[in-house]
Design a protein around this motif. Structure first.
Motif, PDB file in Angstrom:
ATOM      1  N   ASP A 290       7.385  49.306  61.748  1.00 55.24           N
ATOM      2  CA  ASP A 290       7.523  50.525  60.981  1.00 55.24           C
ATOM      3  C   ASP A 290       6.563  50.492  59.787  1.00 55.24           C
ATOM      4  N   PRO A 291       5.707  51.491  59.695  1.00 56.52           N
ATOM      5  CA  PRO A 291       4.724  51.507  58.588  1.00 56.52           C
ATOM      6  C   PRO A 291       5.373  51.526  57.213  1.00 56.52           C
ATOM      7  N   GLU A 292       6.670  51.786  57.172  1.00 59.76           N
ATOM      8  CA  GLU A 292       7.330  51.768  55.868  1.00 59.76           C
ATOM      9  C   GLU A 292       7.820  50.380  55.482  1.00 59.76           C
ATOM     10  N   THR A 293       7.418  49.396  56.269  1.00 65.03           N
ATOM     11  CA  THR A 293       7.713  48.009  55.916  1.00 65.03           C
ATOM     12  C   THR A 293       6.498  47.414  55.231  1.00 65.03           C
ATOM     13  N   LYS A 294       6.760  46.715  54.148  1.00 68.02           N
ATOM     14  CA  LYS A 294       5.675  46.033  53.447  1.00 68.02           C
ATOM     15  C   LYS A 294       5.690  44.572  53.846  1.00 68.02           C
ATOM     16  N   MET A 295       4.619  44.146  54.505  1.00 68.23           N
ATOM     17  CA  MET A 295       4.556  42.749  54.942  1.00 68.23           C
ATOM     18  C   MET A 295       3.620  41.971  54.027  1.00 68.23           C
ATOM     19  N   VAL A 296       4.093  40.821  53.600  1.00 66.63           N
ATOM     20  CA  VAL A 296       3.290  39.959  52.729  1.00 66.63           C
ATOM     21  C   VAL A 296       3.293  38.547  53.303  1.00 66.63           C
ATOM     22  N   HIS A 297       2.115  37.967  53.434  1.00 65.92           N
ATOM     23  CA  HIS A 297       2.006  36.575  53.891  1.00 65.92           C
ATOM     24  C   HIS A 297       1.684  35.678  52.704  1.00 65.92           C
ATOM     25  N   PHE A 298       2.544  34.711  52.428  1.00 63.35           N
ATOM     26  CA  PHE A 298       2.218  33.699  51.418  1.00 63.35           C
ATOM     27  C   PHE A 298       1.603  32.499  52.134  1.00 63.35           C
ATOM     28  N   ILE A 299       0.415  32.115  51.709  1.00 58.13           N
ATOM     29  CA  ILE A 299      -0.284  31.013  52.377  1.00 58.13           C
ATOM     30  C   ILE A 299      -1.119  30.212  51.372  1.00 58.13           C
ATOM     31  N   GLY A 300      -1.699  29.123  51.839  1.00 58.43           N
ATOM     32  CA  GLY A 300      -2.667  28.375  51.044  1.00 58.43           C
ATOM     33  C   GLY A 300      -4.061  28.809  51.440  1.00 58.43           C
ATOM     34  N   LYS A 301      -5.040  28.425  50.667  1.00 59.42           N
ATOM     35  CA  LYS A 301      -6.381  28.960  50.912  1.00 59.42           C
ATOM     36  C   LYS A 301      -6.974  28.492  52.234  1.00 59.42           C
ATOM     37  N   ASP A 302      -6.448  27.409  52.785  1.00 56.63           N
ATOM     38  CA  ASP A 302      -6.970  26.933  54.059  1.00 56.63           C
ATOM     39  C   ASP A 302      -6.581  27.857  55.219  1.00 56.63           C
ATOM     40  N   ASN A 303      -5.665  28.760  54.972  1.00 50.62           N
ATOM     41  CA  ASN A 303      -5.141  29.612  56.038  1.00 50.62           C
ATOM     42  C   ASN A 303      -5.648  31.043  55.982  1.00 50.62           C
ATOM     43  N   ILE A 304      -6.568  31.299  55.096  1.00 47.27           N
ATOM     44  CA  ILE A 304      -6.981  32.678  54.853  1.00 47.27           C
ATOM     45  C   ILE A 304      -7.526  33.344  56.113  1.00 47.27           C
ATOM     46  N   VAL A 305      -8.395  32.641  56.785  1.00 54.96           N
ATOM     47  CA  VAL A 305      -9.041  33.283  57.926  1.00 54.96           C
ATOM     48  C   VAL A 305      -8.046  33.643  59.032  1.00 54.96           C
ATOM     49  N   PHE A 306      -7.036  32.814  59.214  1.00 54.54           N
ATOM     50  CA  PHE A 306      -6.062  33.109  60.259  1.00 54.54           C
ATOM     51  C   PHE A 306      -5.210  34.331  59.927  1.00 54.54           C
ATOM     52  N   HIS A 307      -4.824  34.415  58.665  1.00 55.44           N
ATOM     53  CA  HIS A 307      -3.917  35.498  58.293  1.00 55.44           C
ATOM     54  C   HIS A 307      -4.623  36.802  57.958  1.00 55.44           C
ATOM     55  N   CYS A 308      -5.879  36.726  57.644  1.00 53.72           N
ATOM     56  CA  CYS A 308      -6.591  37.946  57.257  1.00 53.72           C
ATOM     57  C   CYS A 308      -7.523  38.452  58.341  1.00 53.72           C
ATOM     58  N   ILE A 309      -7.937  37.589  59.222  1.00 49.58           N
ATOM     59  CA  ILE A 309      -8.891  38.000  60.254  1.00 49.58           C
ATOM     60  C   ILE A 309      -8.243  37.910  61.649  1.00 49.58           C
ATOM     61  N   ILE A 310      -7.824  36.717  62.012  1.00 50.50           N
ATOM     62  CA  ILE A 310      -7.433  36.497  63.401  1.00 50.50           C
ATOM     63  C   ILE A 310      -6.084  37.137  63.741  1.00 50.50           C
ATOM     64  N   PHE A 311      -5.073  36.843  62.935  1.00 54.65           N
ATOM     65  CA  PHE A 311      -3.757  37.416  63.235  1.00 54.65           C
ATOM     66  C   PHE A 311      -3.785  38.953  63.169  1.00 54.65           C
ATOM     67  N   PRO A 312      -4.391  39.526  62.147  1.00 54.68           N
ATOM     68  CA  PRO A 312      -4.494  40.999  62.150  1.00 54.68           C
ATOM     69  C   PRO A 312      -5.224  41.524  63.383  1.00 54.68           C
ATOM     70  N   ALA A 313      -6.256  40.797  63.833  1.00 54.19           N
ATOM     71  CA  ALA A 313      -6.957  41.244  65.042  1.00 54.19           C
ATOM     72  C   ALA A 313      -6.017  41.199  66.239  1.00 54.19           C
ATOM     73  N   MET A 314      -5.183  40.160  66.293  1.00 58.20           N
ATOM     74  CA  MET A 314      -4.202  40.061  67.376  1.00 58.20           C
ATOM     75  C   MET A 314      -3.215  41.219  67.318  1.00 58.20           C
ATOM     76  N   LEU A 315      -2.723  41.481  66.119  1.00 53.20           N
ATOM     77  CA  LEU A 315      -1.734  42.550  65.966  1.00 53.20           C
ATOM     78  C   LEU A 315      -2.351  43.903  66.301  1.00 53.20           C
ATOM     79  N   LYS A 316      -3.567  44.079  65.870  1.00 49.93           N
ATOM     80  CA  LYS A 316      -4.281  45.322  66.138  1.00 49.93           C
ATOM     81  C   LYS A 316      -4.504  45.485  67.651  1.00 49.93           C
TER      82      LYS A 316
END
Length: 677
Positions: free
Chosen positions: A281-307
């Motif tokens: 639901d677009p009315e849900t706000k999703m936030v990922h808390f991560i360390g800097k070593d995980n940036i690419v997975f959570h900002c590039i790869i996982f969003p690409a998967m979800l998309k």
RNA sequence: GGCGAGAUAGCUCAGUUGGUCAGAGCGCAUGAUUCAUAAUCAUGAGGUCGGGGGUUCGGAUCCCCCUCUCGCUACCA
């Protein structure tokens, strides 16, 4: 700012091959927990999910190493991690694990959906296969002789001796670590997610729509996007993981980075049957808390998967933190250089909030930060004890002393009283805006300012003197002090939940909602207080010294022979040794190889000839210091082309446990070309 | 070498679009005070905002160069 109906907060999945340490806590779990507790206090609909990441090659290696099954390894660490989080008070709504059947099902379905939509690319490549064990070999499962340094037990991805990055087909005499047999190259088929296809979308989504992300996150994403994205394999040949759920993929599993983030989804699924609301639901706000070593997975790869899947929402923010150091050095699991959560909980009974406070107050929000035990002590003694604990304590003690433990009435408040009471809501607003912008350090500081305000108020009013002349006014003063304390109990809850509970107990009151913070009449006149005990106690020098001694012992162990030294190697025959043609040579000239950090191009007189050798020693030696130096040279090493220069031979060096390189220097006057036996 | 992030008082950090931006907390010094866990309160000292150029009436803040730290990446004994 957009108003959301509900929140989904994820904290990075800890990898189940080791326990949790303060670096994990400061970077991810403490901020995430503060954020969630805050949202809950506000009455928001929030789900806080996390779990153990239990697949991947390192776990299978650890299992093999310890002679147990991968399942036993993950059971052990999942148990430890879950238990430590519980004892510490991280308020996950669910702490899941990726070996859970629901996760297998969720990840499989996710894969199948993408597969059926034709989102994957299939590629066939050649990989090493162990015929006896009947399985493909991950790089780490292949050992052989290193082509660079001839070390016999180099791994398929890296030679531990010389540090070279290798690929398995480079190894001389490769063999399988499972059966010891020589593996054969065999064709294997894998599926790839074409990240390049999503590049335009990601570019717009991140670079244009999410400019407000933290600079470290935004910068790293931009760097990846500008570098161009390439298809990434989502499957591997391995027997530990989630089977690829399509025909003809027997013996293959989902690659761990593909299955792990789906772990957030399966955890939510296990938590609530309404999971789709939180994920779709677009009315849900999703936030990922991560360390800097995980940036690419959570900002590039996982969003690409979800998309690619199509029906999921994307994160609203990904507040990645930097790293925490310990006493000036990088935290290292392998060197045991860490403060482990489970050990802290044993050593510091009932002091969860102290660690939460310290880690939040010096969290690595914008750059790497350093945890020191001295700072830990100072923050406890000078801030928690002296400012917060002390203020609450003196308010309560004075009330018990002068008013028999009952809240006195506020009568004819003057301007100062009103001003102080009015400050509470202002502080609340500041805390709110800081928390909503993931500025936890600042939010905590503002929270403490309310206690500071209380101390100042008491010092200005001097109720201990006022009581001699004006009991009614003294009562008003204490009323104000108690209202501040009561408001503090809620304001500190996200940061110091256990302390908040204690304070609520002393005040004999109910939890108040976040929206009530600022109410100057939380406690009614006549309300009876319970006996007050101390919220915090001082931490003495000897306690800190024990921790420092513990670290000193670890450091000593690391430096001493056993820990840092490589294990003894296999026996060789004299004949094998004598194949090495080691000569005394002399460095004639040395220069840095352009565009490299470590390489020096050396011209060597070996006595036999003058030759060029490229050596990776630039970090430890300056070119100008080297000419004239006598060295030992492995003269019959096969030539190798390095950065376009033919290197013929190798300079012998001793490598100290910390990685420092030292020349093996022949005695002055040794004739060039002499052999070393 | 490429890319990213940092470099501001002893320590940990704030400083939005250039003009009370040279700040906060802790530490330190001095004074006040004693209800309180030698806690509190007030006052004060401290920084050529990593270095050097440039644009500007004016730069911590914009541009260029350099140095150092961390991370990713490349090369390597």
């Amino acid at each position: 700012m957009k108003k959301f109906k509900r929140h989904l907060v994820t904290a990075a999945l800890p990898y189940a091959n080791g326990p949790i340490h303060i670096g994990h806590l400061a970077g991810v779990y403490v901020p995430a927990d503060i954020y969630c507790r805050y949202l809950r206090l506000k009455g928001e609909d929030v789900k806080f999910v996390c779990g153990s990441d239990e697949h991947g090659v390192p776990i299978t290696i650890k299992a093999r190493h310890e002679g147990v099954t991968p399942q036993q390894i993950v059971d052990k660490y999942h148990g430890m991690i879950k238990d430590a989080f519980e004892r510490f008070g991280i308020s996950f709504d669910i702490y899941h694990r990726t070996t859970n059947p629901i996760h297998y099902q969720t990840a499989s379905e996710f894969f199948k959906t993408l597969f059926n939509k034709g989102e994957f690319i299939e590629k066939t490549t050649q990989q090493f296969f162990d015929e006896e064990a009947g399985q493909f070999l991950a790089d780490r499962y292949i050992i052989g002789t290193c082509p660079r340094c001839n070390f016999e037990n180099a791994y398929g991805d890296q030679c531990e001796k010389c540090g070279s990055s290798l690929s398995p087909d480079e190894l001389i005499n490769p063999r399988s670590t499972i059966s010891g047999n020589k593996p054969v190259l065999k064709e294997t088929r894998h599926w790839y997610l074409p990240l390049d296809k999503y590049e335009p979308f990601l570019r717009k989504w991140i670079l244009e729509d999410n400019k407000h992300w933290k600079s470290n996150v935004y910068g790293q994403c931009k760097s990846w996007l500008d570098g161009g994205l390439e298809p990434r394999a989502v499957t591997r040949d391995l027997d530990w993981g989630i089977p690829v759920p399509i025909e003809g993929a027997e013996g293959k599993v989902l690659y761990v980075w593909f299955d792990a983030p789906i772990g957030y989804i399966s955890a939510t699924k296990d938590l609530t049957k309404d999971w789709q609301l939180y994920w779709k639901d677009p009315e849900t706000k999703m936030v990922h808390f991560i360390g800097k070593d995980n940036i690419v997975f959570h900002c590039i790869i996982f969003p690409a998967m979800l998309k690619a899947e199509g029906s999921y929402i994307l994160p609203d923010n990904v507040p990645a933190n930097e790293f925490l150091n310990l006493e000036g050095e990088k935290i290292s699991t392998s060197r045991n250089w860490a403060v482990w959560l489970h050990e802290y909980l044993d050593d510091f009974k009932d002091k969860q909030d102290v660690l939460r406070y310290v880690l939040c107050a010096s969290a690595p929000e914008t750059k790497d930060n350093d945890f020191t035990w001295k700072d830990f002590q100072a923050r406890n003694n000078n801030e928690l004890v002296a400012i917060l604990g002390n203020f609450v304590h003196r308010s309560l003690v004075l009330t018990h002393k002068y008013f028999d433990g009952r809240v006195p009435a506020l009568i004819n408040p003057d301007d100062y009283d009103n001003e102080v009471l009015g400050e509470i809501i202002k502080i609340r607003k500041l805390v709110e805006s800081n928390l909503e912008n993931f500025r936890f350090r600042e939010a905590l500081k503002e929270t403490m300012n309310l206690a500071r305000l209380g101390n100042k108020y008491l010092a200005d009013r001097e109720p201990w003197i006022l009581i001699r002349t004006d009991k009614e006014k003294t009562g008003s003063v204490l009323n104000v002090a108690l209202q501040i304390s009561a408001n503090l109990s809620a304001l500190i809850e996200p940061f110091l939940p256990i302390t908040s509970g204690k304070l609520i107990g002393y005040l004999n009151m109910d939890h108040i909602k976040w929206s009530e913070i600022g109410n100057p009449k939380v406690l009614e006149a006549g309300h009876e207080l319970r006996e007050s005990k101390l919220l915090f106690e001082k931490i003495e020098d000897n306690v800190i010294q024990e921790q420092l001694d513990k670290l000193a012992r670890i450091k000593k162990m690391n430096e001493s022979a056993a820990a840092g030294l490589e294990p003894a190697k296999n026996q060789v025959t004299y004949d094998e040794f004598s194949t090495m043609d080691i000569r005394i040579g002399k460095i004639l000239s040395a220069e840095k190889v352009p565009k490299t950090d470590k390489l020096l191009k050396l011209t060597i007189d070996t006595g036999l000839d003058t030759r060029t050798i490229v050596s990776g020693i630039a970090e430890y030696f300056k070119p100008e210091d080297l000419p004239g130096k006598l060295v030992c040279v492995l003269a019959n090493l096969a030539p190798r082309n390095i950065k376009g220069i033919e290197s013929r031979g190798m300079i012998l060096l001793a490598e100290e446990p910390d990685g420092k390189l030292v020349f093996i220097v022949p005695e002055e006057g040794t004739k060039l070309g002499s052999t070393v036996k």
